[in-house]
Enzyme design. Structure first.
Site, mmCIF file in Angstrom:
data_model
loop_
_atom_site.group_PDB
_atom_site.id
_atom_site.type_symbol
_atom_site.label_atom_id
_atom_site.label_comp_id
_atom_site.label_asym_id
_atom_site.label_seq_id
_atom_site.Cartn_x
_atom_site.Cartn_y
_atom_site.Cartn_z
ATOM 1 N N ASN A 212 -2.813 -4.955 -1.961
ATOM 2 C CA ASN A 212 -2.880 -5.216 -0.410
ATOM 3 C C ASN A 212 -4.162 -4.233 0.105
ATOM 4 O O ASN A 212 -4.698 -3.699 -0.589
ATOM 5 C CB ASN A 212 -1.788 -4.765 0.392
ATOM 6 C CG ASN A 212 -1.341 -3.167 0.159
ATOM 7 O OD1 ASN A 212 -2.011 -2.406 0.482
ATOM 8 N ND2 ASN A 212 -0.071 -3.049 -0.635
ATOM 9 N N PHE A 327 6.592 5.396 6.754
ATOM 10 C CA PHE A 327 5.520 4.891 7.585
ATOM 11 C C PHE A 327 6.067 3.199 7.846
ATOM 12 O O PHE A 327 6.645 2.583 6.696
ATOM 13 C CB PHE A 327 4.278 4.714 6.947
ATOM 14 C CG PHE A 327 3.477 6.096 7.541
ATOM 15 C CD1 PHE A 327 3.809 7.239 7.138
ATOM 16 C CD2 PHE A 327 2.187 5.730 8.170
ATOM 17 C CE1 PHE A 327 3.083 8.368 7.428
ATOM 18 C CE2 PHE A 327 1.646 7.233 8.614
ATOM 19 C CZ PHE A 327 2.193 8.292 8.158
HETATM 20 N N1 CTP Z 1 8.231 1.863 0.896
HETATM 21 C C1 CTP Z 1 8.642 2.452 -0.224
HETATM 22 N N2 CTP Z 1 8.571 1.463 -1.478
HETATM 23 C C2 CTP Z 1 8.734 0.217 -1.409
HETATM 24 C C3 CTP Z 1 8.317 -0.348 0.114
HETATM 25 C C4 CTP Z 1 8.354 0.635 0.961
HETATM 26 O O1 CTP Z 1 8.530 3.731 -0.606
HETATM 27 N N3 CTP Z 1 9.245 -0.509 -2.354
HETATM 28 C C5 CTP Z 1 7.904 2.539 1.987
HETATM 29 C C6 CTP Z 1 6.631 2.768 2.548
HETATM 30 O O2 CTP Z 1 5.628 3.871 1.929
HETATM 31 C C7 CTP Z 1 6.703 3.155 4.111
HETATM 32 C C8 CTP Z 1 8.003 2.337 4.401
HETATM 33 O O3 CTP Z 1 8.672 2.341 3.214
HETATM 34 O O4 CTP Z 1 6.879 4.331 4.258
HETATM 35 C C9 CTP Z 1 8.043 1.136 5.008
HETATM 36 O O5 CTP Z 1 7.472 0.107 4.200
HETATM 37 P P1 CTP Z 1 7.432 -1.424 4.640
HETATM 38 O O6 CTP Z 1 6.672 -2.011 3.550
HETATM 39 O O7 CTP Z 1 6.424 -1.513 6.066
HETATM 40 O O8 CTP Z 1 8.636 -1.852 4.932
HETATM 41 P P2 CTP Z 1 9.553 -2.737 4.268
HETATM 42 O O9 CTP Z 1 10.634 -1.998 3.786
HETATM 43 O O10 CTP Z 1 8.833 -3.586 3.277
HETATM 44 O O11 CTP Z 1 9.788 -3.713 5.404
HETATM 45 P P3 CTP Z 1 9.122 -4.938 5.960
HETATM 46 O O12 CTP Z 1 8.952 -5.783 4.820
HETATM 47 O O13 CTP Z 1 10.388 -5.804 6.348
HETATM 48 O O14 CTP Z 1 8.224 -4.589 7.052
#
Ligand code: CTP
Length: 401
Positions: A212, A327
């Site tokens: 990404n 975040f």
């Molecule tokens: N995060 C993480 N591990 C993952 C996915 C996310 O540690 N596998 C953490 C990111 O670093 C961030 C937070 O979770 O601090 C939110 O990530 P985000 O991708 O925005 O949220 P999701 O849980 O994926 O929710 P959605 O896809 O519904 O937005």
């Protein structure tokens, strides 16, 4: 303007690295500081006071017998006005003088006269590698540290004499970064903070993968700000092309699984975990051994995907979990999504931002959401926002301990 309002006395002792001190003076001024240069007689052999005066707009001090000081006490006046003394370059001989507390010329005199509890002394050694490695210099360096000086460097690499090794003066940029860090308030002193940053890369085959547009800038800024605030910082970074903030331990990873493993190994003993990484939610179950070729059928390959572990949620649910900050990069309805995400991930603080508006940029706007409500941090540079976030984390920690 990280040094706005700071008055730095920049001392030059004799060494070829004096040529870098001109650039150092410029960068200190660009960072907002006023700079008063003091030079030893040996330093004047390498660079003239004319150059340093022209760059700093202040008469360079070269003698304790300068009759222009009305009270004839330049060592008192200079050391009382300063917010910090920086000796760059500090020659082997000058370090020996400092270690012995000698005061036979103006620079060592004012170092000795400085009010030590209020004016920090930074020493940037610069010398040949054998001189640096010599037990006498090492003894002097240890003595200076014991006396409260902060040694910055030296660096390793090519030396003016043609040899290669430890003893180069740190580059001006690194010295300025150190000085900025050292002059910040330190509300996280004694804390260990772990931060993830950047994207992850999930390989499809040896040349392709899913990733990404996260640049890692926000996470690197958090690492730098936390280190400035006195924390011991470990940064787990996905694939990004950013320099490691000074004084930060960095672990490079590529995939979400590697990031998960690195975080879980590093998390015991941490007080704070900040998850800024844009971790891929999904990964191809297996990466093809060879590059996937078109087979002429016109049908794209079916790629079986698996869900990646949620690193933040896994850290948050550990017994004795650190204070966790997540975040949330959203595209709309920031507050509603951030509030829901905070509860779902079981973390005390979520920092929300609009993903598409911030990826790769140097500035951002943040919304802090915790159990008591929300607060906006208006648009600013990522380092300024990171510092504000670190202050908020320090406030929260001081309330829970
Ligand atoms: N995060 C993480 N591990 C993952 C996915 C996310 O540690 N596998 C953490 C990111 O670093 C961030 C937070 O979770 O601090 C939110 O990530 P985000 O991708 O925005 O949220 P999701 O849980 O994926 O929710 P959605 O896809 O519904 O937005």
């Amino acid at each position: 303007m990280d040094l706005a309002g700071k008055h730095i006395v920049l001392g030059l002792s004799g060494g070829i690295a004096c040529y870098k001190s001109a650039e150092l003076a410029r960068q200190l001024i660009q960072a907002g500081a006023t700079v008063q240069v003091v030079m030893t007689e040996a330093a004047e052999r390498f660079i003239t006071p004319v150059t340093m005066q022209a760059l700093t707009g202040r008469t360079v001090v070269t003698s304790q017998w300068d009759a222009r000081e009305p009270n004839h006490m330049p060592h008192i006046n200079l050391s009382r006005e300063a917010d910090a003394l920086l000796i760059a370059p500090a020659s082997a001989d000058f370090m020996a003088k400092l270690a012995q507390g000698r005061a036979d010329e103006v620079l060592s005199l004012l170092c000795l006269a400085r009010p030590a509890e209020r004016v920090p002394l930074f020493v940037a050694p610069a010398m040949n590698r054998e001189m640096w490695a010599h037990p006498a210099t090492q003894r002097n360096a240890a003595q200076l540290r014991a006396d409260g000086a902060v040694l910055l460097g030296p660096d390793a690499g090519d030396q003016a004499c043609g040899e290669v090794g430890d003893g180069r003066m740190l580059e001006p940029e690194a010295l300025v970064e150190e000085l900025v860090a050292q002059l910040q308030p330190r509300p996280l002193a004694g804390c260990r903070l772990l931060v993830t940053a950047g994207p992850t890369f999930e390989p499809l085959d040896p040349v392709r993968g899913l990733t990404n547009r996260s640049s890692g800038k926000m996470g690197f800024a958090v690492a730098r700000a936390a280190r400035e605030a006195g924390a011991e910082v470990t940064l787990v970074a996905g694939p990004v092309a950013l320099p490691t903030p000074r004084g930060v331990r960095r672990i490079d990873v590529e995939t979400a699984l590697q990031m998960h493993e690195a975080v879980m190994a590093a998390v015991p003993g941490q007080h704070v975990f900040v998850a800024t990484a844009a971790v891929a939610d999904w990964r191809p179950v297996r990466a093809a051994e060879h590059k996937m070729k078109k087979d002429g059928s016109g049908r794209p390959p079916a790629i079986e995907m698996a869900e990646n572990p949620d690193i933040l949620a896994d850290v948050a649910k550990r017994p004795n979990a650190p204070y966790c900050v997540g975040f949330a990069a959203e595209s709309h309805d920031l507050l509603a999504h951030a509030t829901a995400k905070r509860e779902r991930k079981g973390v005390p603080l979520i920092v929300a931002n609009l993903g598409p508006a911030t990826f790769g940029r140097d500035d951002n706007t943040l919304l802090l959401v915790d159990a008591h409500g929300h607060r906006e941090l208006p648009t600013a540079g990522k380092l300024d926002l990171a510092r504000e976030l670190v202050r908020e984390i320090a406030r929260q920690l001081s309330q829970t301990t």
